[in-house]
Design a protein around this motif. Structure first.
Motif: not given
Length: 270
Positions: A31-37
């Motif tokens: 989820m955090a990776a998606l937010i960063k992307e």
């Protein structure tokens, strides 16, 4: 509980199924990776403060907030925020010692990796591995209720993070991911239900059931895609592609966002 967990409804969850639930639920890193992307800038306002760690003085609060800080650690690691990471590592170390699982948390190595900015992958791997080892140890030593609390803490904090971002910067992919959490929430309630004899856990179940009611109207359907041929380890394999289609209205989303915030803030309060 080494072989399986039997819930109040008499549903037996094998250890393998439990492991899979734990892996799916307690990894907010995706989820955090998606937010960063998405290009969403890092913000400390999404994090639970470590200021009150000394006031988490019962095993219930320690275990739950261990999960919370674990989720926040994942977010910090994704954004490579080594300055703040040490605060969270220190808090996690204290809580892990508090419920006697500190032996699985390699604080010195993690601190060194964080401060030297050596390898974010190593930091993330050791962090996730530490939590998995704590979880297994607690379950194997008849303290499964603390493992369940840790998992719940990780999930609620991860949900808070994505719902707050969605509230500020709406994104279809993010709203779909939020809708898919309906499945993880059902699984968490399945695990927690086994320990509802504990007063504090029954209170968490009550709160999460209010959230479940909002998720009940979210529809998830699965569409079978075209099979794909892939090569793995020198062997040709056919992979069946399946994608989920989430039907979640703006009103449902808003209610879920508000309820998640309410539950999260109540559970981390001292």
């Amino acid at each position: 509980i080494s072989d399986s967990v039997i819930t109040a409804e008499g549903v037996t969850i094998s250890n393998e199924a439990l492991e899979e639930i734990v892996q799916n639920v307690s990894s907010p890193i995706e989820m955090a990776a998606l937010i960063k992307e998405m290009g969403v800038p890092f913000s400390t306002k999404y994090l639970a403060t470590t200021d009150y760690v000394d006031k988490y003085n019962t095993s219930f609060k320690m275990a739950y907030n261990l999960g919370v800080f674990g989720a926040d650690l994942g977010y910090l690691n994704i954004y490579d925020k080594s300055n703040q990471v040490v605060d969270y590592l220190t808090a996690i170390n204290k809580l892990a010692d508090g419920i006697k699982v500190g032996q699985f948390f390699d604080f010195e190595t993690l601190k060194r990796l964080a401060t030297s900015r050596e390898s974010i992958d190593s930091l993330m791997y050791i962090s996730v591995n530490s939590f998995n080892n704590m979880d297994v140890y607690l379950r194997d030593n008849s303290r499964g209720h603390l493992s369940a609390l840790m998992i719940a803490g990780t999930w609620v904090e991860g949900m808070y993070l994505v719902t707050q971002v969605e509230n500020e910067k709406s994104n279809p992919e993010l709203s779909d991911r939020i809708g898919e959490q309906k499945i993880n929430l059902d699984n968490i309630l399945l695990i927690l239900d086994n320990y509802k004899g504990h007063e504090q856990i029954s209170e968490i179940i009550e709160s999460l059931n209010e959230l479940k009611e909002l998720f009940d109207d979210v529809e998830i359907t699965y569409v079978i895609g075209e099979p794909e041929t892939v090569e793995e380890g020198g062997m040709i394999m056919i992979v069946q592609n399946e994608k989920s289609v989430v039907n979640i209205s703006d009103d449902q989303l808003k209610r879920i966002i508000n309820k998640t915030k309410q539950i999260r803030n109540k559970l981390i309060s001292v």
